[in-house]
Structure formats: C-alpha cells, structure tokens
Design a protein around this motif. Structure first.
Motif, PDB file in Angstrom:
ATOM      1  N   ASP A 435       0.855  -1.079   0.043  1.00 56.47           N
ATOM      2  CA  ASP A 435      -0.014   0.168   0.076  1.00 56.47           C
ATOM      3  C   ASP A 435       0.833   1.135   0.048  1.00 56.47           C
ATOM      4  O   ASP A 435       1.665   1.638   0.980  1.00 56.47           O
ATOM      5  N   LEU A 436       0.977   2.037  -1.018  1.00 59.61           N
ATOM      6  CA  LEU A 436       1.747   3.075  -1.291  1.00 59.61           C
ATOM      7  C   LEU A 436       1.687   4.256  -0.182  1.00 59.61           C
ATOM      8  O   LEU A 436       2.258   5.338   0.174  1.00 59.61           O
ATOM      9  N   GLU A 437       0.467   4.193   0.455  1.00 58.66           N
ATOM     10  CA  GLU A 437      -0.048   5.138   1.464  1.00 58.66           C
ATOM     11  C   GLU A 437       0.694   4.757   2.900  1.00 58.66           C
ATOM     12  O   GLU A 437       0.896   5.795   3.648  1.00 58.66           O
ATOM     13  N   THR A 438       0.825   3.595   3.163  1.00 60.16           N
ATOM     14  CA  THR A 438       1.196   3.018   4.471  1.00 60.16           C
ATOM     15  C   THR A 438       2.479   2.399   4.389  1.00 60.16           C
ATOM     16  O   THR A 438       3.352   2.197   5.177  1.00 60.16           O
ATOM     17  N   SER A 439       2.745   1.489   3.214  1.00 61.65           N
ATOM     18  CA  SER A 439       4.175   0.743   3.132  1.00 61.65           C
ATOM     19  C   SER A 439       5.033   1.581   3.242  1.00 61.65           C
ATOM     20  O   SER A 439       5.291   2.646   2.451  1.00 61.65           O
ATOM     21  N   LEU A 440       6.284   1.133   3.893  1.00 61.82           N
ATOM     22  CA  LEU A 440       7.406   1.969   4.110  1.00 61.82           C
ATOM     23  C   LEU A 440       8.327   1.615   2.862  1.00 61.82           C
ATOM     24  O   LEU A 440       8.488   0.342   2.502  1.00 61.82           O
ATOM     25  N   ASN A 445       9.730  -7.154   2.985  1.00 58.71           N
ATOM     26  CA  ASN A 445       8.957  -8.195   3.715  1.00 58.71           C
ATOM     27  C   ASN A 445       7.637  -7.604   4.457  1.00 58.71           C
ATOM     28  O   ASN A 445       6.795  -8.460   5.003  1.00 58.71           O
ATOM     29  N   LEU A 446       7.376  -6.237   4.422  1.00 61.44           N
ATOM     30  CA  LEU A 446       6.081  -5.683   4.835  1.00 61.44           C
ATOM     31  C   LEU A 446       6.096  -6.017   6.400  1.00 61.44           C
ATOM     32  O   LEU A 446       4.693  -6.212   6.750  1.00 61.44           O
ATOM     33  N   ASP A 447       6.995  -6.024   6.923  1.00 62.18           N
ATOM     34  CA  ASP A 447       6.874  -6.167   8.680  1.00 62.18           C
ATOM     35  C   ASP A 447       6.882  -4.983   9.006  1.00 62.18           C
ATOM     36  O   ASP A 447       6.832  -4.736  10.583  1.00 62.18           O
ATOM     37  N   GLY A 448       6.914  -3.750   8.541  1.00 61.63           N
ATOM     38  CA  GLY A 448       7.040  -2.472   9.296  1.00 61.63           C
ATOM     39  C   GLY A 448       8.082  -2.042   9.357  1.00 61.63           C
ATOM     40  O   GLY A 448       8.337  -0.601  10.277  1.00 61.63           O
ATOM     41  N   VAL A 449       9.402  -2.618   9.315  1.00 68.54           N
ATOM     42  CA  VAL A 449      10.526  -1.912   9.440  1.00 68.54           C
ATOM     43  C   VAL A 449      11.692  -2.177   8.270  1.00 68.54           C
ATOM     44  O   VAL A 449      11.269  -3.110   7.460  1.00 68.54           O
ATOM     45  N   VAL A 450      12.458  -1.382   8.105  1.00 68.00           N
ATOM     46  CA  VAL A 450      13.391  -1.606   7.188  1.00 68.00           C
ATOM     47  C   VAL A 450      14.703  -1.795   7.526  1.00 68.00           C
ATOM     48  O   VAL A 450      15.386  -0.865   8.149  1.00 68.00           O
ATOM     49  N   ASP A 451      15.246  -3.007   7.402  1.00 65.20           N
ATOM     50  CA  ASP A 451      16.414  -3.419   7.967  1.00 65.20           C
ATOM     51  C   ASP A 451      17.097  -4.640   7.089  1.00 65.20           C
ATOM     52  O   ASP A 451      16.589  -4.613   5.936  1.00 65.20           O
ATOM     53  N   GLY A 452      17.814  -5.397   7.903  1.00 64.88           N
ATOM     54  CA  GLY A 452      18.751  -6.182   7.128  1.00 64.88           C
ATOM     55  C   GLY A 452      17.782  -7.370   6.343  1.00 64.88           C
ATOM     56  O   GLY A 452      18.217  -8.074   5.317  1.00 64.88           O
ATOM     57  N   LEU A 453      16.565  -7.525   7.028  1.00 65.26           N
ATOM     58  CA  LEU A 453      15.946  -8.911   6.224  1.00 65.26           C
ATOM     59  C   LEU A 453      15.361  -8.290   4.957  1.00 65.26           C
ATOM     60  O   LEU A 453      15.291  -8.947   4.044  1.00 65.26           O
ATOM     61  N   ASP A 454      15.035  -7.035   4.893  1.00 65.00           N
ATOM     62  CA  ASP A 454      14.721  -6.477   3.492  1.00 65.00           C
ATOM     63  C   ASP A 454      16.120  -6.287   2.578  1.00 65.00           C
ATOM     64  O   ASP A 454      16.014  -6.525   1.500  1.00 65.00           O
ATOM     65  N   MET A 488      15.480   3.099   0.467  1.00 59.42           N
ATOM     66  CA  MET A 488      15.401   2.309   1.730  1.00 59.42           C
ATOM     67  C   MET A 488      15.908   3.471   2.679  1.00 59.42           C
ATOM     68  O   MET A 488      15.829   3.166   3.987  1.00 59.42           O
ATOM     69  N   ARG A 489      16.899   4.359   2.410  1.00 57.48           N
ATOM     70  CA  ARG A 489      17.615   5.177   3.179  1.00 57.48           C
ATOM     71  C   ARG A 489      16.922   5.837   4.286  1.00 57.48           C
ATOM     72  O   ARG A 489      17.196   5.794   5.495  1.00 57.48           O
ATOM     73  N   ASP A 490      15.738   6.477   3.887  1.00 57.49           N
ATOM     74  CA  ASP A 490      15.141   7.283   4.729  1.00 57.49           C
ATOM     75  C   ASP A 490      14.346   6.559   5.877  1.00 57.49           C
ATOM     76  O   ASP A 490      14.507   6.909   6.962  1.00 57.49           O
ATOM     77  N   ASN A 491      14.296   5.193   5.621  1.00 59.51           N
ATOM     78  CA  ASN A 491      13.532   4.339   6.568  1.00 59.51           C
ATOM     79  C   ASN A 491      14.462   3.410   7.308  1.00 59.51           C
ATOM     80  O   ASN A 491      13.954   2.622   8.027  1.00 59.51           O
ATOM     81  N   TRP A 492      15.623   3.479   7.211  1.00 57.06           N
ATOM     82  CA  TRP A 492      16.620   2.305   7.576  1.00 57.06           C
ATOM     83  C   TRP A 492      16.597   2.321   8.951  1.00 57.06           C
ATOM     84  O   TRP A 492      16.885   3.416   9.525  1.00 57.06           O
TER      85      TRP A 492
END
Length: 526
Positions: A435-440, A445-454, A488-492
C-alpha cells in the motif's frame, strides 16, 4: 477515500499543483484549444421491447444493418434518432410530435413508438465491428425524438442522452478514437457504460461534484426524458478583473466547445459591443438554425472539486452565443474540449491537436460526480484501480479477465501485451499487500521496519530483472539497483553503514557479505 496529495509546485504531466486557499489545492491544467471533434460515443441498436427482435435493414444476400454510431450526450434530456435511422431501420412512430429547444432554436420532432435501447462499445481492435451479441440493453422501453429531416450541414446525427446514461458510470478514454465519421463529422472517443461502479475506477483522483436539474417544462412529455447534470460553483474571470461569479453550468459531453451565457459574460466584464472576439465558430444542434459563437479568452475558468480543491483552466477560450441562442437561466456549458483532445482549427485533418490532460475520466451518474484520472497517478504493477494498494479488488479484476484480450492496465494487462495472462498474475503476486500510502519504502517483507531482512532481498536480486516490491524493486522499474537502495535510506533502522556498501557491477559479494553480518547479529539478539 484515498486522495492524491502532492507537494506545492510539483509538475505532474500537464497538471501543476499550486498553493490555494486553506480549504484545498488548485490543480492548474494545460490550456486546451477552443474546440474538439472527439465526443464520447459508441454503437446504438433498437429492438421491440416485447419480442426483443432488432429493428434492422436487409440489404439482401444475407447482409443486414441494425446499428448506428451515436454520441453519448449528458446535455441531452432525451434520446434523438436521425431521419435516416428511422427510415432505414423502420422504427415505428406514433403520430405525435414533440418540440425541443436547443442552440439552434425550436425544432419539432416526431415521436417513435416504445423501443428497447441497446449499446455496444468501441473495442481496442479497430477492425472489430460489434455483432448482435455485443449489445447490452440499457433502457428496456423508451420513446425517442425522431428528426423529421436531417440537417444538410451535419448529416444524420444520433444521440443517446440522459435516459440511458443516468444511473450508470460512463468511462471515457480521451486518447483513443474508436471511430471517425465524415458525415456527420465526429470522432467518437472510446466510451464504456457501466451499470455499477467499475472495479477499476480509482478511489483517488480529481472528483468534481454534479447536481441534477430538470429542463423539461412539460409534466407529461410524449418522449422519454431525464434530468441533466450541472456543475455548481463554476467561476470565470476576464482580464484579471475582480468579478468571479459562481454559477451552475451544464456538464455537456455532447458539446464540442465551452459556452458562457451573454448575461454572465457581461457580468464578468466582457463587453460584447467593443471587445473583439479572438475566434468564431458556427455550430448546429437541436433547432432549425445555425449559430455563430464568438470566442473570448478568460483568465480563469475554475471548477470546484471535492474537499475544497479546484480544477483551474487559465487563458482558455469560451464562446458567447448570439442573442437568444441560450436560455437566459443557463449561465454556461462545459464542453468536451476541456477533457478530450482539443484542436486549434476547423479541419480535423490539418488542425493541430492537443492531448487531454487526463489519462481517462469517469462520468459517475450513480453518485453524481466526475472522476478525472491524471497521468502518472501513483500506482504499482498489479494495482488495477490505481488506488495505491494491491489487494482483493485488483485480484478480482485480473481473475475476471484472465485469459482474455483487449484489455489495458485498468483491465489487468500490466505488461501491455494486450491480454491478461500469467505474467500479469505474477505482478499481483509480487506486489501483494503493498500500500503506497502506508508501506515503508524499502520494506520488502512488509513487516513494518526497513532493516537487514529487507536488504537481503535487494542483495539477492541485485541488478536482476525482477517483478515487484517484495523482490526489492521499490520504484517499480523492473530492476533492483542503487535507486532502490536510496529509497531504503530514509526508513533504514538496520546496522549503520550497511546501505553504504552498495556495489558497482561485479561487487555483489561485498553487499551480500554485509547483509549476512546484519542477519547474524539480528539473530543473536532475539
């Protein structure tokens, strides 16, 4: 309801968003030329309402004709058939007459007996002519206005008006011409009529409210009639003057030009006695007389949208009719030159065209609004209705059209190969749940965080042609590269410096090694 919100000053195709009053935004679209030849339309056929038998003309040798090209006209209170169609198809008449008033004055029509009205639409394949099975019943029984003689200037014109359109959604593709006729001289913009809100109609976009008005004074007219849509709160400004009167204008898909009434023209400062028009056109519609219209440029034509927003045309030509050509209580008519391809000359073959500012638009006569879709509105592959999310609504459309051809993006053909197949299903799968409005951005993997798994998915698919957000392609350009890492950088929130290890071609090992380290550290901390 999702709405498109862009930053002030952003240029989106031919639309500029500007800071407006506190209540909303101003969408300033490119200035259209003064006229269009492109009007919404399709095919019309008529049948006996009791037996269902089509009225048709038999040429012999097994060849018959049963359909005519028709304009889909929100400005028409009734439905009009030409003298040619009445004679050729043998439509019944009752002996009654009906007087109608249009731009050309008063005209007397014959009245047909009750007929069933069926419509078919221009397919993307211009070589395909609709057959009887393609026609859909839109009015079970109606009496039509039948011309007693067709005008020599235009030839036979057939009009499907509001009795067939009201309670439906008219979807118009202003960039696709389904048919061109030379007599009458009309190019029919591809138009579909939906009896429910189509799944592909976006939830966002520019939404212009409509209200219905009754223009028929006769309480018991001999023909089938309906109300017509008006746009309330339309404002016009001439030569930067302060006069900006709000009034209701007719929303008329059958009008090739935009018209302002003489009284309103005078109120905003157009002096018809001394101000020279920039152009003139001669038009003919209902009525026995051709009319000259005189074009003047207004600084602004402002149309109200939902939420206090405004759709603004600057330096646009509006036409003032001769005295008596327009009812005094009708301030203006919004013509199709504002929404369709417009032209700067009288000859379609030599005039310079200007494309519509809109990707497509929906005249929603169920909810009384017009929904304009802008080019470049936010979407990702798999998002049929362009609401920014890939979900069950999109899957429904793709499933319904799977295995068939003749579709575009709004029908589930995301790769543009002309059909809905496994490749298009793969797009839905690859972006499912986004969802472009809510997804980071960067959250593969759409788990709500942007980290090494992504970052793992970015590394795994580095510089490969892949489908979808879940593979690390966050900008939907079909490749995973440095552009996706920057998103990814802004949400890392992963390990500091991990995103800086973006490899050049051949340096994938460095990035994979860094990701592996991040994953190991995260695993030990659980």
């Amino acid at each position: 309801m999702r709405r498109l919100r862009l930053s002030v000053g952003c240029l989106l195709g031919a639309v500029v968003l500007c800071a407006g009053a506190a209540q909303g935004e101003r969408y300033v679209v490119q200035t259209p030329y003064e006229k269009t030849f492109d009007l919404p339309g399709g095919y019309a056929a008529f049948a006996d309402p009791v037996t269902g038998a089509l009225y048709e003309f038999d040429f012999g040798f097994g060849e018959t004709a049963f359909a005519t090209q028709a304009i889909f006209d929100t400005g028409a209170s009734g439905m009009l058939v030409s003298a040619s169609v009445v004679g050729t198809l043998g439509l019944p008449t009752t002996g009654e007459t009906f007087e109608d008033i249009g731009i050309g004055g008063v005209e007397t029509f014959d009245v047909t007996g009750a007929v069933e009205v069926r419509l078919a639409y221009h397919d993307d394949d211009l070589e395909t002519v609709p057959v009887q099975g393609d026609f859909v019943s839109v009015v079970p029984s109606a009496k039509l206005q039948a011309r007693q003689a067709d005008p020599l200037l235009t030839g036979p014109v057939d009009v499907i008006g509001m009795p067939a359109l009201i309670g439906n959604v008219m979807e118009v593709n202003p960039h696709f011409i389904g048919e061109l006729t030379l007599y009458p001289f009309v190019s029919y913009a591809q138009t579909y009529l939906h009896d429910t809100e189509p799944a592909e109609m976006p939830y966002y976009g520019l939404r212009m409210p409509l209200v219905q008005q009754n223009f028929i004074n006769d309480p018991n007219p001999p023909v089938t009639v309906s109300t017509n849509p008006m746009v309330p709160g339309v404002r016009a400004r001439f030569e930067s003057g302060d006069a900006l009167y709000a009034s209701e204008w007719l929303y008329d898909t059958g009008a090739s030009v935009t018209i302002i009434g003489r009284d309103l023209a005078g109120s905003i400062g157009i002096n018809l006695a001394t101000d020279a028009p920039v152009t003139t056109v001669t038009v003919i519609g209902v009525g026995e007389t051709t009319r000259d219209l005189f074009g003047y440029r207004v600084d602004e034509l402002v149309l109200p949208l939902d939420g206090g927003d405004e759709l603004v045309y600057e330096d646009v030509v509006v036409f003032v009719p001769e005295a008596g050509a327009l009812p005094a209580d009708l301030p203006g008519i919004l013509g199709s030159n504002l929404w369709n391809t417009s032209y700067d000359g009288d000859d379609l073959f030599t005039a310079v065209p200007q494309s519509s500012s809109f990707e497509r638009y929906y005249v929603d006569l169920i909810n009384d609004e017009v929904v304009f879709v802008l080019p470049g509105d936010p979407s990702i592959a798999g998002d049929v209705n362009m609401d920014g999310a890939v979900d069950g609504v999109d899957l429904y459309v793709v499933s319904a059209n799977y295995g068939s051809s003749g579709h575009d993006w709004f029908g589930g053909d995301f790769d543009g190969d002309g059909d809905v197949d496994d490749d298009d299903v793969a797009y839905v799968h690859a972006n499912w749940g986004v969802d472009l409005e809510t997804s980071l951005k960067g959250d593969a993997n759409l788990d709500g965080v942007v980290d090494g798994l992504d970052l793992y998915w970015v590394a795994r698919n580095w510089e490969q042609g892949v489908l979808g957000w879940r593979s690390g392609d966050f900008n939907d350009d079909l490749v995973v590269d440095a552009l996706d890492v920057e998103l990814m950088r802004d949400n890392w929130v992963g390990a500091p410096g991990a995103l800086d290890a973006v490899p050049e071609p051949g340096g994938l090992g460095l990035l994979v090694l860094g990701v592996a380290g991040v994953l190991r550290r995260r695993g030990r901390n659980r």
